[in-house]
Design a protein around this motif. Structure first.
Motif, PDB file in Angstrom:
ATOM      1  N   ALA A 162       0.823  -1.205   0.000  1.00  0.00           N
ATOM      2  CA  ALA A 162       0.000   0.000   0.000  1.00  0.00           C
ATOM      3  C   ALA A 162       0.862   1.261   0.000  1.00  0.00           C
ATOM      4  N   LEU A 163       2.104   1.150   0.472  1.00  0.00           N
ATOM      5  CA  LEU A 163       2.985   2.312   0.545  1.00  0.00           C
ATOM      6  C   LEU A 163       4.434   1.847   0.586  1.00  0.00           C
ATOM      7  N   TYR A 164       5.257   2.471  -0.240  1.00  0.00           N
ATOM      8  CA  TYR A 164       6.698   2.251  -0.213  1.00  0.00           C
ATOM      9  C   TYR A 164       7.335   3.459   0.455  1.00  0.00           C
ATOM     10  N   ALA A 165       8.269   3.230   1.377  1.00  0.00           N
ATOM     11  CA  ALA A 165       8.953   4.311   2.077  1.00  0.00           C
ATOM     12  C   ALA A 165      10.376   3.855   2.393  1.00  0.00           C
ATOM     13  N   VAL A 166      11.168   4.783   2.882  1.00  0.00           N
ATOM     14  CA  VAL A 166      12.544   4.492   3.267  1.00  0.00           C
ATOM     15  C   VAL A 166      12.716   4.896   4.722  1.00  0.00           C
ATOM     16  N   ALA A 167      13.292   4.007   5.520  1.00  0.00           N
ATOM     17  CA  ALA A 167      13.558   4.299   6.926  1.00  0.00           C
ATOM     18  C   ALA A 167      14.935   3.759   7.277  1.00  0.00           C
TER      19      ALA A 167
ATOM     20  N   LEU B 299      14.428  -0.101   2.585  1.00  0.00           N
ATOM     21  CA  LEU B 299      13.085  -0.019   2.022  1.00  0.00           C
ATOM     22  C   LEU B 299      12.099  -0.613   3.006  1.00  0.00           C
ATOM     23  N   ARG B 300      11.028   0.117   3.289  1.00  0.00           N
ATOM     24  CA  ARG B 300       9.962  -0.344   4.169  1.00  0.00           C
ATOM     25  C   ARG B 300       8.674  -0.305   3.364  1.00  0.00           C
ATOM     26  N   VAL B 301       7.934  -1.399   3.386  1.00  0.00           N
ATOM     27  CA  VAL B 301       6.699  -1.507   2.613  1.00  0.00           C
ATOM     28  C   VAL B 301       5.543  -1.734   3.579  1.00  0.00           C
ATOM     29  N   THR B 302       4.600  -0.813   3.559  1.00  0.00           N
ATOM     30  CA  THR B 302       3.395  -0.962   4.367  1.00  0.00           C
ATOM     31  C   THR B 302       2.393  -1.744   3.535  1.00  0.00           C
ATOM     32  N   LEU B 303       1.886  -2.812   4.112  1.00  0.00           N
ATOM     33  CA  LEU B 303       0.926  -3.668   3.420  1.00  0.00           C
ATOM     34  C   LEU B 303      -0.494  -3.158   3.641  1.00  0.00           C
ATOM     35  N   GLN B 304      -1.422  -3.645   2.852  1.00  0.00           N
ATOM     36  CA  GLN B 304      -2.819  -3.207   2.926  1.00  0.00           C
ATOM     37  C   GLN B 304      -3.405  -3.373   4.324  1.00  0.00           C
ATOM     38  N   GLY B 305      -2.994  -4.368   5.072  1.00  0.00           N
ATOM     39  CA  GLY B 305      -3.506  -4.581   6.424  1.00  0.00           C
ATOM     40  C   GLY B 305      -2.799  -3.760   7.482  1.00  0.00           C
ATOM     41  N   GLY B 306      -1.761  -3.006   7.096  1.00  0.00           N
ATOM     42  CA  GLY B 306      -1.056  -2.146   8.045  1.00  0.00           C
ATOM     43  C   GLY B 306       0.295  -2.650   8.502  1.00  0.00           C
ATOM     44  N   ALA B 307       0.595  -3.930   8.284  1.00  0.00           N
ATOM     45  CA  ALA B 307       1.910  -4.468   8.662  1.00  0.00           C
ATOM     46  C   ALA B 307       2.987  -3.820   7.798  1.00  0.00           C
ATOM     47  N   VAL B 308       4.185  -3.715   8.351  1.00  0.00           N
ATOM     48  CA  VAL B 308       5.315  -3.133   7.632  1.00  0.00           C
ATOM     49  C   VAL B 308       6.401  -4.188   7.511  1.00  0.00           C
ATOM     50  N   VAL B 309       6.882  -4.387   6.281  1.00  0.00           N
ATOM     51  CA  VAL B 309       7.922  -5.378   6.015  1.00  0.00           C
ATOM     52  C   VAL B 309       9.028  -4.738   5.185  1.00  0.00           C
TER      53      VAL B 309
END
Length: 90
Positions: free
Chosen positions: A24-29, A33-43
């Motif tokens: 649902a969202l790609y970001a950098v932390a 690379l951090r990817v937020t999934l549709q259910g809210g989990a971040v991987v």
């Protein structure tokens, strides 16, 4: 087109325990690379070293550069583009 791209990402730069199909969202932390999934989990990526860089802001990059077998490829994020605005991750 989006399904094809996400399938390619799952094969070339898989996420750790998840699929790009649910991104649902790609970001950098902290340089990863951090990817937020549709259910809210971040991987992250299953192989974090595949992340090669980004353009834009860390919380909403416009481009993400990944590497696989010595080749680089880029995810373009454009929520204003006709294709990008139909996808949750842009």
């Amino acid at each position: 087109m989006i399904a094809f791209a996400r399938d390619f990402l799952d094969r070339a730069a898989p996420l750790d325990g998840a699929s790009h199909a649910h991104a649902a969202l790609y970001a950098v932390a902290q340089g990863t690379l951090r990817v937020t999934l549709q259910g809210g989990a971040v991987v992250g990526l299953a192989e974090p070293a595949q992340f090669a860089g980004f353009q834009g802001s860390v919380d909403m990059p416009s481009a993400i550069l990944l590497e696989h077998n010595g080749l680089h490829f880029e995810i373009q994020v454009d929520r204003g583009h006709p294709i990008g605005k139909t996808d949750g991750a842009g």
